[in-house]
Design an enzyme around this catalytic site. Structure first.
Site, PDB file in Angstrom:
ATOM      1  N   SER A 178       0.794  -0.986   0.485  1.00 53.96           N
ATOM      2  CA  SER A 178      -0.259   0.527   0.172  1.00 53.96           C
ATOM      3  C   SER A 178       0.996   1.552  -0.022  1.00 53.96           C
ATOM      4  CB  SER A 178      -0.975  -0.099   1.395  1.00 53.96           C
ATOM      5  OG  SER A 178      -0.157  -0.417   2.405  1.00 53.96           O
ATOM      6  N   HIS A 214      -2.199  -2.035  -6.501  1.00 53.47           N
ATOM      7  CA  HIS A 214      -2.189  -1.692  -4.840  1.00 53.47           C
ATOM      8  C   HIS A 214      -4.244  -1.743  -5.016  1.00 53.47           C
ATOM      9  CE1 HIS A 214      -3.054   1.382  -1.574  1.00 53.47           C
ATOM     10  NE2 HIS A 214      -3.430   0.283  -1.344  1.00 53.47           N
ATOM     11  N   GLU A 257      -4.677   0.754  -8.146  1.00 52.93           N
ATOM     12  CA  GLU A 257      -4.056   1.624  -8.509  1.00 52.93           C
ATOM     13  C   GLU A 257      -2.475   0.048  -9.162  1.00 52.93           C
ATOM     14  OE1 GLU A 257      -3.981   5.038  -5.223  1.00 52.93           O
ATOM     15  OE2 GLU A 257      -2.762   3.282  -5.354  1.00 52.93           O
ATOM     16  N   ASN A 275      -3.801   6.970  -0.966  1.00 54.91           N
ATOM     17  CA  ASN A 275      -3.353   6.573   0.217  1.00 54.91           C
ATOM     18  C   ASN A 275      -2.790   7.878   0.875  1.00 54.91           C
ATOM     19  OD1 ASN A 275      -4.869   4.428   1.144  1.00 54.91           O
ATOM     20  ND2 ASN A 275      -3.110   3.569   1.332  1.00 54.91           N
TER      21      ASN A 275
END
Length: 804
Positions: free
Chosen positions: A129, A152, A164, A203
């Site tokens: 992540s 991801h 992603e 994120n």
């Protein structure tokens, strides 16, 4: 054209994410093998299986909510393996996804073990992540580096649209294209390509946003419950808001992501914001890790949800809400007026909201060039990965690009922002100042100083209307194509080709007189001039309903005026329209996504074929409002049981259809709808909702081109009084045992009478009209029943079923 076919996937790591990624592969009929460490003998209960860790993870999949598997029985299709005995299985895998804990050293140790077994053409990807993909690839030979990238997924992977892809400088471009195609169509994902920077896009922006919110909440003295009310659905974001979302994600997980930022972003002008908030550090140290630990920012005490009081560290009564004046500002439809009102507000909550918008705009402007190829990718990452309705760049542009830029600059200059870094020059210059970041020619790229158009990969030809971006002005299903007829209920249209489309415009796409007339008109036009008709709604990819059933609200005045008898012509018209669809001379395809309840389910049942999004929730739910299905749903249950029995006991096949209707059972996925009989074996399940219309039109054409003829009208073999008595005996036991009410019994008995054909001999041959007449008679009788009227009014007033 060269096909990239993933014949098998390996997932390394059977933790929460790894197991769920494997589950979603199985949903999509992709064979998958799930690996983990061999279990130590002392950890294996009742045997010596070295695959106990993986087996436990697979067993756990069946208990998780929301369900990772579309059909729980498919858990058995996940192959189990361990790193000691089964590495040879990797040779048969085209895609290998590593999903172990976020430790660089552990990942490197595992890579050394598996690398020699990876097939020469396989793609190898890490579901990290936020760790550096380039550093993860250290130690690979050049050949494997070329086939390695980040992939991801977001939790829970079945439901979160975002994936992603993070290539390194060594990753071959065609590898990335192949992976994007597979993820988009087969697994149904929205792919965003991110640069290899810490925490990638979603994120990076999302966790910064949460840290900024925590910081500003403390500045303005707001409590966690008020912040969540302000930053949830009222902002068009996940209804769990900020602190509740952190609890769900896990405060330890959030801590890890923050630590990645601390460890790798020392030069970031916002570095001070990446300090772990004191309140978060204390909770983690105390083991209050959020939902999984029973306490975090919130704690459930009995039936009450208490909130953490930052000042004392104690849990106190929650339930705080946004101030009325701020809630009114947030309801303002014009984003320009809304943002101005927040900036000028003297209420601390209004000032807080302006501050978090300012912080987000400041951050994405400073970092756009380094983290993403263009502004569109940032917006999609936040929409698909964090559940925002509108991305941050879209919000900025809609609120007045230059005005917002000037306000942010003023706050930076006045020392009110989270750091002193100025907005980049591109924000105020040239085309961006004039047009914003999203335009018809593409979205702005800070690294290229140019507008970048959408991807032209072949997979996107399957999406007639791609996910829109505010300001890009792309065509959408509401206005595109050529309109044949449009009114308040429906739009009948086509895309200058040979398939006609009808899109429902009513709220939740409920079925009233206008929709019924639209269906009749569309079918007549399709039979005259087109190869087929597709029922498709323009919000299918945005979580809209296929149809929530009959429009009870609109029918109420007619009922009040003329009683149940006045409703009969409308019900007969609905039945006749659905029957005409079933026997249409050109194929009618129901493109189902979201809720297909009651009459919506019956509309789908009467189509020539169904093309359903994996996230289709289908069921006959009329008993919830004290009624029974009257659009042919019970008739179809009887017809399908009669067909499937093929000479054996029909009652055995009928029980599923009866139980589904009598208990208002709704499928939790299209896969489950197949198991329940609402979808047929040859109905098509689509994983990407943006591809639904394309696949439905392909099916319509293929059926027509293959010489489509409607089914012949067949008599239905009924179980008669034998079947009715058998079901009734079970209902009596349930009523007498206190499991169902007297009115539930009455509804169940009426459904049993209809699906069995009623008081006739077993084996009687009945027409479809016989069953339709029974449905209509029972429906009208129930409309006059006081208990059913209570249920109808209760549902209309509260939206919840009344149990009486």
């Amino acid at each position: 054209m060269t096909n990239f076919i993933v014949k098998k996937v390996a997932v390394l790591g059977a933790g929460v994410m790894g197991a769920q990624i494997a589950a979603h592969c199985v949903n999509a009929k992709v064979p998958v093998v799930l690996f983990d460490l061999p279990a130590k003998p002392e950890h294996v209960s009742g045997g010596n299986s070295k695959n106990a860790i993986v087996q436990r993870a697979i067993d756990n999949l069946k208990k998780l909510s929301p369900a990772p598997l579309g059909n729980k029985d498919d858990a058995a299709l996940i192959e189990i393996a361990n790193y000691e005995d089964n590495l040879d299985l990797l040779a048969g895998c085209d895609l290998i996804i590593e999903a172990i804990a976020e430790r660089m050293d552990w990942k490197h140790d595992l890579y050394k073990k598996v690398a020699p077994h990876i097939a020469p053409n396989a793609i190898f990807a890490s579901n990290t992540s936020g760790l550096s993909i380039t550093t993860l690839a250290d130690g690979f030979d050049a050949e494997l580096k070329a086939r390695f990238c980040g992939v991801h997924f977001f939790n829970p992977p079945r439901y979160m649209h975002l994936v992603e892809i993070i290539p390194t400088e060594s990753t071959k471009p065609e590898i990335v294209d192949q992976l994007e195609g597979f993820l988009t169509t087969t697994l149904g994902k929205g792919v965003v390509r991110a640069k290899d920077t810490p925490n990638f896009i979603a994120n990076r922006v999302g966790i910064f946003g949460m840290l900024a919110i925590i910081h500003e909440a403390e500045q303005f003295g707001l409590t966690v419950d008020v912040v969540d009310d302000l930053t949830g659905a009222k902002l068009g974001r996940a209804k769990s808001g900020t602190f509740r979302t952190a609890d769900v994600v896990g405060l330890d997980t959030m801590g890890h992501v923050i630590k990645t930022m601390q460890d790798n972003l020392a030069d970031d002008p916002f570095f001070a914001v990446y300090k772990t908030p004191e309140v978060l550090a204390k909770l983690v140290a105390a083991g209050a890790l959020g939902q999984k630990a029973g306490a975090g920012f919130y704690k459930k005490v009995g039936k009450d949800i208490q909130r953490l009081d930052f000042a004392t560290g104690n849990y106190v009564a929650g339930g705080g809400k946004a101030a009325d004046i701020v809630a009114r500002i947030l309801k303002e439809k014009d984003p320009v007026k809304k943002m101005k009102a927040l900036r000028e507000s003297t209420n601390p909550q209004g000032q807080f909201l302006w501050a978090i918008f300012r912080d987000a705009f400041h951050y994405i402007a400073v970092h756009l060039g380094s983290i993403a190829d263009n502004a569109r990718d940032v917006d999609f990452a936040m929409r698909w990965g964090f559940g925002w309705n509108v991305g941050p760049f879209e919000t900025w542009q809609a609120s007045g690009w230059t005005q917002i830029a000037n306000w942010v600059k003023e706050d930076i200059d006045a020392g009110k922002a989270l750091c002193a870094a100025p907005l980049p020059a591109w924000v105020f210059e040239g085309q961006v100042a004039e047009k914003g970041v999203h335009t018809a020619e593409g979205s702005y790229s800070a690294s290229k100083n140019a507008y970048v158009p959408r991807s032209t990969l072949a997979v996107y030809e399957r999406q007639p209307f791609r996910a829109p971006v505010l300001g890009a002005g792309a065509a959408d299903g509401k206005t595109a194509g050529v309109t044949f007829h449009e009114d308040d209920s429906v739009r009948i249209w086509h895309q200058n080709d040979d398939v006609l489309i009808i899109s429902l415009k009513t709220k939740m796409h409920v079925i009233g007189e206008g929709v019924i007339n639209g269906l009749k008109m569309a079918q007549a036009e399709a039979e005259k001039n087109f190869k087929g008709l597709v029922i498709w709604n323009t919000d299918a990819a945005e979580g809209g309903a296929f149809s929530a059933g009959a429009d009870l609200q609109s029918a109420l005045p007619l009922f009040m005026q003329g009683g149940a008898k006045a409703m009969e012509p409308g019900i007969a018209l609905l039945q006749d329209t659905f029957m005409a669809m079933k026997y249409s001379n050109v194929p009618v395809i129901a493109a189902v996504a979201g809720l297909a309840l009651g009459g919506g389910c019956e509309m789908a049942l009467h189509a020539s074929k169904r093309v359903a999004s994996i996230e289709s929730y289908i069921g006959l739910v009329e008993v919830g409002v004290g009624l029974i299905p009257a659009g042919g749903g019970l008739k179809e249950a009887a017809a399908r049981a009669s067909n499937e029995a093929k000479g054996s006991d029909i009652l055995h096949f009928l029980k599923t259809g009866f139980t589904n209707a009598a208990t208002a059972n709704v499928s939790k996925s299209a896969l489950e709808a197949k198991a329940m009989g609402y979808l047929k074996e040859d109905d098509v399940i689509v994983f990407n909702p943006y591809e639904l219309l394309h696949v439905a039109k392909v099916e319509a054409r293929a059926m027509f081109d293959a010489g489509y003829r409607p089914p012949m009208k067949k008599m239905i073999t009924a179980t008669g009084r034998y079947g009715w008595a058998t079901i009734r005996a079970q209902l009596v036991n349930m009523r007498d045992g206190g499991f169902i009410s007297a009115h539930d019994y009455k509804l169940g008995d009426m459904i049993a009478e209809i699906v069995t054909g009623g008081d006739i001999d077993q084996g009687s041959q009945l027409s479809e009209q016989w069953f339709l007449d029974m449905e209509r008679k029972a429906f009208l009788e129930l409309l006059n029943h006081p208990k059913s009227q209570e249920r109808i009014m209760g549902m209309m007033q509260t939206g919840k079923p009344v149990r009486n």
